[in-house]
Structure formats: structure tokens, C-alpha cells
Design a protein around this motif. Structure first.
Motif, PDB file in Angstrom:
ATOM      1  N   MET A   1       0.831  -1.179   0.000  1.00 57.63           N
ATOM      2  CA  MET A   1       0.000   0.000   0.000  1.00 57.63           C
ATOM      3  C   MET A   1       0.880   1.249   0.000  1.00 57.63           C
ATOM      4  N   LEU A   2       0.476   2.212  -0.792  1.00 55.46           N
ATOM      5  CA  LEU A   2       1.124   3.521  -0.833  1.00 55.46           C
ATOM      6  C   LEU A   2       0.335   4.444   0.087  1.00 55.46           C
ATOM      7  N   SER A   3       1.039   5.077   1.006  1.00 57.01           N
ATOM      8  CA  SER A   3       0.394   6.016   1.919  1.00 57.01           C
ATOM      9  C   SER A   3       1.173   7.328   1.907  1.00 57.01           C
ATOM     10  N   GLN A   5       1.047  11.237   3.491  1.00 61.10           N
ATOM     11  CA  GLN A   5       0.436  12.093   4.497  1.00 61.10           C
ATOM     12  C   GLN A   5       1.079  13.472   4.476  1.00 61.10           C
ATOM     13  N   SER A  21      -2.285  14.495   0.578  1.00 62.85           N
ATOM     14  CA  SER A  21      -2.433  13.186   1.210  1.00 62.85           C
ATOM     15  C   SER A  21      -3.224  12.278   0.274  1.00 62.85           C
ATOM     16  N   LEU A  22      -2.831  11.013   0.225  1.00 64.96           N
ATOM     17  CA  LEU A  22      -3.539  10.034  -0.591  1.00 64.96           C
ATOM     18  C   LEU A  22      -3.143   8.636  -0.158  1.00 64.96           C
ATOM     19  N   GLN A  23      -3.916   7.662  -0.593  1.00 64.81           N
ATOM     20  CA  GLN A  23      -3.611   6.256  -0.356  1.00 64.81           C
ATOM     21  C   GLN A  23      -3.997   5.457  -1.589  1.00 64.81           C
ATOM     22  N   ALA A  24      -3.217   4.423  -1.854  1.00 70.11           N
ATOM     23  CA  ALA A  24      -3.531   3.514  -2.954  1.00 70.11           C
ATOM     24  C   ALA A  24      -3.058   2.117  -2.572  1.00 70.11           C
ATOM     25  N   SER A  25      -3.898   1.143  -2.811  1.00 65.88           N
ATOM     26  CA  SER A  25      -3.562  -0.251  -2.527  1.00 65.88           C
ATOM     27  C   SER A  25      -3.004  -0.910  -3.778  1.00 65.88           C
ATOM     28  N   SER A  59       5.079   6.406   2.275  1.00 66.08           N
ATOM     29  CA  SER A  59       5.498   5.055   2.648  1.00 66.08           C
ATOM     30  C   SER A  59       4.927   4.041   1.672  1.00 66.08           C
ATOM     31  N   TRP A  60       5.682   2.976   1.501  1.00 64.61           N
ATOM     32  CA  TRP A  60       5.276   1.861   0.666  1.00 64.61           C
ATOM     33  C   TRP A  60       5.367   0.609   1.524  1.00 64.61           C
ATOM     34  N   ARG A  62       4.204   0.165   4.367  1.00 63.18           N
ATOM     35  CA  ARG A  62       4.449   0.660   5.729  1.00 63.18           C
ATOM     36  C   ARG A  62       5.916   0.962   6.015  1.00 63.18           C
TER      37      ARG A  62
END
Length: 162
Positions: A1-3, A5, A21-25, A59-60, A62
Motif C-alpha cells: 500500500m502507498l500512503s 500524508q 495526502s492520498l492512499q492507494a492499494s 510510505s510503501w 508501511r
């Protein structure tokens, strides 16, 4: 997962990229737009671990280490960064990109078999500048995925051209 912040990228005078900020699985397609090309490229560079953020975290899996991100991420067709030289033939472009894959993962550096296996024979005799935007993106994405370590694709392109 890409996080991501509150990621910021510093510019010369002001922030090049405002806090984002974004998130992608894994397996997910996330479209991020920007008002300007330089903002889009700054974000792409930071997401792929090629530019140190001025603030925030990326982070990739985590892991917030830039080495982890850089190893997993592939930046595709970023203007002024890694876009193909227009004077290259498609065969030379493929040979050049395959040569960047760590030796333990690559076979012979022959473009002809790679082009055939990946169904790019129709453009093998062309120059990079002759490729349609869609075919260019397909080729550059396939080349990025030729490296088995690639887990994260970051495309820096204009949707107008696809």
C-alpha cells in the motif's frame, strides 16, 4: 500500500506541491491531477522516491524509507526526467531500458525477442517520436514492468494525450 500524508515539495520560493495526502492499494489505479505540469512531476518524483519531500511522509508497504520506495517504484514518461529521447528508435529505446534492469533479473539485452513476446512488433521499426501517445504509454509501462521488483507504477503524463 502507498500512503502519503501531508506531503510537500519545496520549490524555489514557494511550495512546488501543497500539502497532499492520498492512499492507494496494490492493484488499484489512482488518478491524481494537478493544475501545472511542474506540480504533477514533483508529486510523481516524490511518490517514486526520486525526490526528497520538503515535509510529510511517503510510505510503501508501511516502510517510509526512500530506498524501499525507490526500489519498488517505477517512474514512467516524466517530462524532462525520463521521457524517451525523440531520436531513438523503438528498438534502441527498448534495449536501453532493459539494460537498466538489475543484471540478476534480465536475460539477454535483445530488443527483438522482447518486442515480439510483449506484442510490440508493429512499432519495432518506428522512431520514438512517431508513436501515438497510447502506444508510447503501453510500451513504457511494459518496460517498467519488465523489472520484477516493480510494484508501484507512477505515470507522469497528460490525459489529453492518451
Amino acid at each position: 500500500m502507498l500512503s502519503v500524508q501531508q506531503l510537500r515539495v519545496n520549490g524555489r520560493r514557494d511550495d512546488l506541491l501543497p500539502p497532499t495526502s492520498l492512499q492507494a492499494s496494490r492493484g488499484e489505479l489512482l488518478l491524481v491531477t494537478a493544475d501545472r505540469q511542474d506540480q504533477r512531476t514533483a508529486l510523481a518524483l516524490a511518490l517514486s522516491g526520486r525526490m526528497k519531500p520538503g515535509g510529510g511522509t511517503v510510505s510503501w508497504d508501511r516502510q517510509a524509507k526512500i530506498k524501499q520506495l525507490r526500489g519498488a517504484g517505477a517512474l514512467v514518461d516524466s517530462p524532462g526526467v525520463n521521457e524517451p529521447e525523440q531520436h531513438l528508435s523503438v528498438r534502441d529505446l527498448v534495449t536501453e531500458d532493459l539494460s537498466l534492469i538489475p543484471r540478476r533479473y534480465r536475460g539477454a539485452l535483445l530488443s527483438k525477442p522482447w518486442l515480439k513476446v510483449n506484442r510490440f512488433e508493429d512499432i519495432a521499426g518506428m522512431w520514438a517520436e512517431q508513436l501515438t501517445p497510447r502506444r508510447r504509454t503501453e510500451l513504457l509501462t511494459a518496460l517498467a514492468l519488465a523489472n520484477p521488483r516493480t510494484d508501484l507504477l507512477v505515470l507522469d503524463l497528460s490525459l489529453i494525450h492518451i
